[in-house]
Write a protein that holds these residues in place. Structure first.
Motif, PDB file in Angstrom:
ATOM      1  N   TRP A   1      20.915 -13.949  17.495  1.00  0.00           N
ATOM      2  CA  TRP A   1      19.656 -13.673  16.812  1.00  0.00           C
ATOM      3  C   TRP A   1      18.732 -12.812  17.641  1.00  0.00           C
ATOM      4  CZ3 TRP A   1      19.294 -14.711  11.783  1.00  0.00           C
ATOM      5  CH2 TRP A   1      20.173 -15.639  11.251  1.00  0.00           C
TER       6      TRP A   1
ATOM      7  N   GLN B   1      30.941 -13.722   7.031  1.00  0.00           N
ATOM      8  CA  GLN B   1      30.015 -14.662   6.423  1.00  0.00           C
ATOM      9  C   GLN B   1      28.627 -14.558   7.053  1.00  0.00           C
ATOM     10  OE1 GLN B   1      33.031 -15.321   7.380  1.00  0.00           O
ATOM     11  NE2 GLN B   1      34.167 -16.407   5.772  1.00  0.00           N
ATOM     12  N   SER B   2      28.585 -14.385   8.380  1.00  0.00           N
ATOM     13  CA  SER B   2      27.293 -14.242   9.050  1.00  0.00           C
ATOM     14  C   SER B   2      26.600 -12.961   8.612  1.00  0.00           C
ATOM     15  CB  SER B   2      27.486 -14.247  10.569  1.00  0.00           C
ATOM     16  OG  SER B   2      28.066 -15.455  11.001  1.00  0.00           O
ATOM     17  N   ARG B   3      27.371 -11.894   8.440  1.00  0.00           N
ATOM     18  CA  ARG B   3      26.784 -10.622   8.005  1.00  0.00           C
ATOM     19  C   ARG B   3      26.209 -10.754   6.602  1.00  0.00           C
ATOM     20  NH1 ARG B   3      30.926  -7.971   8.532  1.00  0.00           N
ATOM     21  NH2 ARG B   3      30.673  -7.460  10.754  1.00  0.00           N
TER      22      ARG B   3
ATOM     23  N   HIS C   1      26.449 -20.751  12.206  1.00  0.00           N
ATOM     24  CA  HIS C   1      26.913 -19.387  12.478  1.00  0.00           C
ATOM     25  C   HIS C   1      26.821 -19.134  13.980  1.00  0.00           C
ATOM     26  CE1 HIS C   1      27.285 -17.843   8.318  1.00  0.00           C
ATOM     27  NE2 HIS C   1      26.319 -18.714   8.057  1.00  0.00           N
TER      28      HIS C   1
ATOM     29  N   VAL D   1      26.537  -9.384  15.160  1.00  0.00           N
ATOM     30  CA  VAL D   1      27.286 -10.293  14.329  1.00  0.00           C
ATOM     31  C   VAL D   1      28.732  -9.839  14.274  1.00  0.00           C
ATOM     32  CG1 VAL D   1      26.729  -9.027  12.215  1.00  0.00           C
ATOM     33  CG2 VAL D   1      27.365 -11.436  12.088  1.00  0.00           C
TER      34      VAL D   1
ATOM     35  N   CYS E   1      31.154 -11.866  12.309  1.00  0.00           N
ATOM     36  CA  CYS E   1      31.801 -12.587  11.216  1.00  0.00           C
ATOM     37  C   CYS E   1      31.252 -12.093   9.881  1.00  0.00           C
ATOM     38  CB  CYS E   1      31.573 -14.094  11.385  1.00  0.00           C
ATOM     39  SG  CYS E   1      32.282 -15.095  10.054  1.00  0.00           S
TER      40      CYS E   1
ATOM     41  N   ASP F   1      28.586 -17.364  15.897  1.00  0.00           N
ATOM     42  CA  ASP F   1      28.958 -16.028  16.364  1.00  0.00           C
ATOM     43  C   ASP F   1      27.799 -15.053  16.345  1.00  0.00           C
ATOM     44  OD1 ASP F   1      29.246 -16.304  13.408  1.00  0.00           O
ATOM     45  OD2 ASP F   1      29.578 -14.124  13.570  1.00  0.00           O
ATOM     46  N   PHE F   2      26.693 -15.412  15.685  1.00  0.00           N
ATOM     47  CA  PHE F   2      25.604 -14.456  15.500  1.00  0.00           C
ATOM     48  C   PHE F   2      24.574 -14.596  16.611  1.00  0.00           C
ATOM     49  CE2 PHE F   2      21.565 -13.072  13.528  1.00  0.00           C
ATOM     50  CZ  PHE F   2      21.905 -11.755  13.305  1.00  0.00           C
TER      51      PHE F   2
END
Length: 413
Positions: free
Chosen positions: A300, A309-311, A295, A305, A307, A297-298
């Motif tokens: 940390w 899927q990342s959410r 992931h 976030v 995306c 795009d996330f």
């Protein structure tokens, strides 16, 4: 008769004056200036300066070893235009006296030689600091002391004898109580010296520095930089070395087998991976889950976030009281490999650095608490013996991978 004698006397005096004036004239070409010899890590170089001229000056360098008693030409420094000359090959005895000289040649004219003072490599040579590498093996700290960049034995054959006489004095101290000890590092090769230092008190930070000694302490090198390593408490922590690339492969294989074996069950319950894995694993009393969750795009650090899927992953972690403890980039500038746990106190002393083979993912070293208790957990697992591997192989063959992966990078595929 007297007139003739006077004329002869005048001619002799005039000739003497003419010769004297010619003898006092300086050479047509100026000599080099600022001549000096430098030597670092057994590489010896003669330097000089020269004024600008309309025609490019060239230089000739000669050396006089004490045992030879006369000057000889340095073959690599004849008619050179550079203002320096590497004479390392000409010095084969670091304790012998040497003298060097240089002259300038401009067109068909040349200057007088300019000579250096006496040069003895053992007295005027400088040795740079070594580099250190520390690692812990059981109850000992291994110290590798890497030599400075010395000339090769092929270039200077007498360096082989120098390596045999090289040793390091390694200073070892505990930052907690500042007690210092000195150990000799004399187990040396042509690349490094090594020694093992026993750990007397775990749960502290130990530091090391080293200084080289040559020819029975007749020549010393510069001290190294301070290098430290933390040693956790032996009765509390058990250090485990986790190689992320290997874990990624194992986790990927587990996920593929899970897809084959449990896809029907997951479709009935309308559960999606990897969310289902996290929810199922969160029921364990103590969990440490490693792997490449991919992931990029996330963020940390600030929980940003972009995306879906990342959410979904973040919501699943928050809903099951799971936390992610790696906060430094693993691959490039992003955190792809995650360490997820339901007991953050379980993890300590996380170190990230280095790589395994040609992998572009960093290695992760951390310590985990032991003696967590023997509580039993009833967690249902999938029976891989009932998996339809033939169906999995056919599914892989039918997938148009070139079309599915076209234009995607490694993080997206």
């Amino acid at each position: 008769m007297q007139v003739l004698r006077a004329l002869l006397t005048f001619a002799v005096v005039a000739a003497g004056r003419s010769e004297a004036s010619r003898g006092e004239q300086p050479p047509a070409v100026p000599s080099p200036t600022g001549i000096q010899v430098t030597s670092e890590n057994f590489k010896t170089t003669l330097h000089w300066q020269y004024p600008s001229t309309s025609e490019t000056p060239h230089f000739i360098v000669e050396i006089k070893p004490y045992n030879l008693g006369s000057y000889k030409i340095v073959s690599t420094c004849v008619n050179i235009s550079a203002h320096f000359c590497d004479v390392s090959r000409e010095i084969d005895d670091p304790f012998a006296s040497h003298w060097l000289r240089v002259k300038a040649v401009v067109g068909s004219q040349q200057s007088d030689y300019v000579e250096t003072d006496e040069f003895i490599l053992q007295k005027r040579g400088k040795i740079g600091p070594p580099k250190l590498n520390l690692s812990r093996h059981g109850d000992k700290i291994m110290v590798d002391v890497y030599h400075p960049a010395f000339p090769s034995v092929e270039l200077l054959p007498w360096m082989e004898e120098t390596y045999l006489q090289l040793k390091y004095m390694v200073t070892f101290w505990d930052k907690k109580n500042q007690s210092k000890e000195v150990f000799p590092g004399d187990n040396c090769t042509m690349y490094k010296c090594s020694l093992n230092i026993p750990i007397t008190a775990p749960g502290s930070t130990y530091c090391v520095s080293a200084k080289g000694s040559f020819y029975d302490d007749l020549m010393f090198g510069a001290p190294s930089e301070e290098n430290c390593i933390y040693v956790p408490l032996k009765q509390t922590l058990s250090t485990q070395y986790i190689f992320i690339p290997c874990v990624v492969v194992i986790l990927s294989l587990s996920i593929m087998l899970t897809v084959c074996c449990g896809c029907k069950k997951l479709r009935k319950k309308n559960i999606k991976l990897p969310k289902s894995l996290l929810e199922e694993a969160s029921r364990l009393q103590a969990l440490v889950l490693l792997g490449n969750f991919n992931h990029p795009d996330f963020s940390w650090k600030n929980s940003m976030v972009s995306c879906r899927q990342s959410r979904t992953l973040v919501e699943c972690m928050e809903g099951n009281n799971l936390s992610q403890v790696i906060d430094n980039p693993i691959r490039g500038a992003v955190i792809l490999d995650l360490m997820v746990t339901n007991v953050s106190e379980l993890i300590g002393d996380i170190n990230i650095g280095g790589s395994l083979g040609c992998s572009d993912h960093a290695l992760v070293e951390f310590a985990v608490l032991k003696d967590m208790g023997q509580a039993k957990s009833k967690v249902r697992t999938l029976n891989f013996r009932k998996a339809n591997f033939q169906l999995f192989k056919e599914s892989v063959k039918r997938t148009p991978w070139e079309t599915a992966l076209w234009g995607k990078r490694a993080e997206q595929s």
